[in-house]
Scaffold this motif. Structure first.
Motif, PDB file in Angstrom:
ATOM      1  N   THR A   1       0.843  -1.185   0.000  1.00  0.00           N
ATOM      2  CA  THR A   1       0.000   0.000   0.000  1.00  0.00           C
ATOM      3  C   THR A   1       0.885   1.243   0.000  1.00  0.00           C
ATOM      4  O   THR A   1       2.098   1.155   0.196  1.00  0.00           O
ATOM      5  CB  THR A   1      -0.936   0.013   1.226  1.00  0.00           C
ATOM      6  OG1 THR A   1      -0.139  -0.006   2.406  1.00  0.00           O
ATOM      7  CG2 THR A   1      -1.868  -1.184   1.207  1.00  0.00           C
ATOM      8  N   THR A   2       0.276   2.395  -0.179  1.00  0.00           N
ATOM      9  CA  THR A   2       1.013   3.653  -0.338  1.00  0.00           C
ATOM     10  C   THR A   2       1.981   3.932   0.813  1.00  0.00           C
ATOM     11  O   THR A   2       3.120   4.284   0.593  1.00  0.00           O
ATOM     12  CB  THR A   2       0.026   4.828  -0.480  1.00  0.00           C
ATOM     13  OG1 THR A   2      -0.862   4.530  -1.557  1.00  0.00           O
ATOM     14  CG2 THR A   2       0.750   6.120  -0.749  1.00  0.00           C
ATOM     15  N   GLY A   3       1.558   3.761   2.050  1.00  0.00           N
ATOM     16  CA  GLY A   3       2.416   4.078   3.185  1.00  0.00           C
ATOM     17  C   GLY A   3       3.395   2.992   3.569  1.00  0.00           C
ATOM     18  O   GLY A   3       4.276   3.202   4.392  1.00  0.00           O
ATOM     19  N   GLU A   4       3.281   1.827   2.998  1.00  0.00           N
ATOM     20  CA  GLU A   4       4.108   0.689   3.400  1.00  0.00           C
ATOM     21  C   GLU A   4       5.481   0.656   2.757  1.00  0.00           C
ATOM     22  O   GLU A   4       6.424   0.125   3.331  1.00  0.00           O
ATOM     23  CB  GLU A   4       3.416  -0.629   3.028  1.00  0.00           C
ATOM     24  CG  GLU A   4       2.412  -1.102   4.015  1.00  0.00           C
ATOM     25  CD  GLU A   4       1.899  -2.464   3.629  1.00  0.00           C
ATOM     26  OE1 GLU A   4       2.073  -3.400   4.421  1.00  0.00           O
ATOM     27  OE2 GLU A   4       1.339  -2.589   2.524  1.00  0.00           O
TER      28      GLU A   4
ATOM     29  N   ALA B   1       6.105   2.603  -4.343  1.00  0.00           N
ATOM     30  CA  ALA B   1       4.960   2.385  -5.233  1.00  0.00           C
ATOM     31  C   ALA B   1       5.297   1.300  -6.258  1.00  0.00           C
ATOM     32  O   ALA B   1       6.398   1.270  -6.808  1.00  0.00           O
ATOM     33  CB  ALA B   1       4.596   3.686  -5.945  1.00  0.00           C
TER      34      ALA B   1
END
Length: 131
Positions: free
Chosen positions: A83-86, A89
């Motif tokens: 995901t975006t915060g993990e 991209a």
């Protein structure tokens, strides 16, 4: 004295940059991140060598692999897109069961395809130990 310290710090920084560039450009390597437990991701490169996946961190002085992950007994437990915060991209996370315990890798979709092909190309006897 301060000039000597500054020169030393610059020399180490230049060495680490050249080392990172050489690792990333080496043939047969892919960008790969590793995470143990709930810690953060550590960036490095992975290289397939026979029946092992060698992982070399970007930050460090050694050119030898920090982890040598044997293909024998290695199984993929799960995989999903980060995901975006993990993490970065477009990267995928792969949870593997290995002899030393669970291992979590993050890599691009192309690198993931190569990793899965490498696992599947193991000789038939390589999966006899996997439980």
């Amino acid at each position: 004295m301060a000039l000597d310290i500054f020169t030393g710090v610059v020399a180490v920084a230049v060495f680490l940059c050249i080392r990172g560039f050489a690792l990333a450009r080496r043939r047969g390597t892919v960008m790969c991140r590793v995470r143990h437990g709930q810690g953060g991701w550590r960036s490095g490169v992975a290289r397939y060598t026979g029946g092992e996946l060698h992982w070399i961190p970007f930050l460090g002085l050694r050119l030898r692999p920090r982890h040598a992950i044997a293909r024998r007994g290695l199984t993929v437990s799960s995989r999903r897109r980060l995901t975006t915060g993990e993490g970065p991209a477009g990267y995928w996370t792969v949870v593997c069961s290995a002899e030393r315990g669970p291992l979590v890798l993050a890599m691009s979709e192309d690198a993931l395809t190569g990793f899965l092909a490498w696992l599947e190309s193991a000789p038939p006897s390589a999966h006899l130990d996997a439980a």
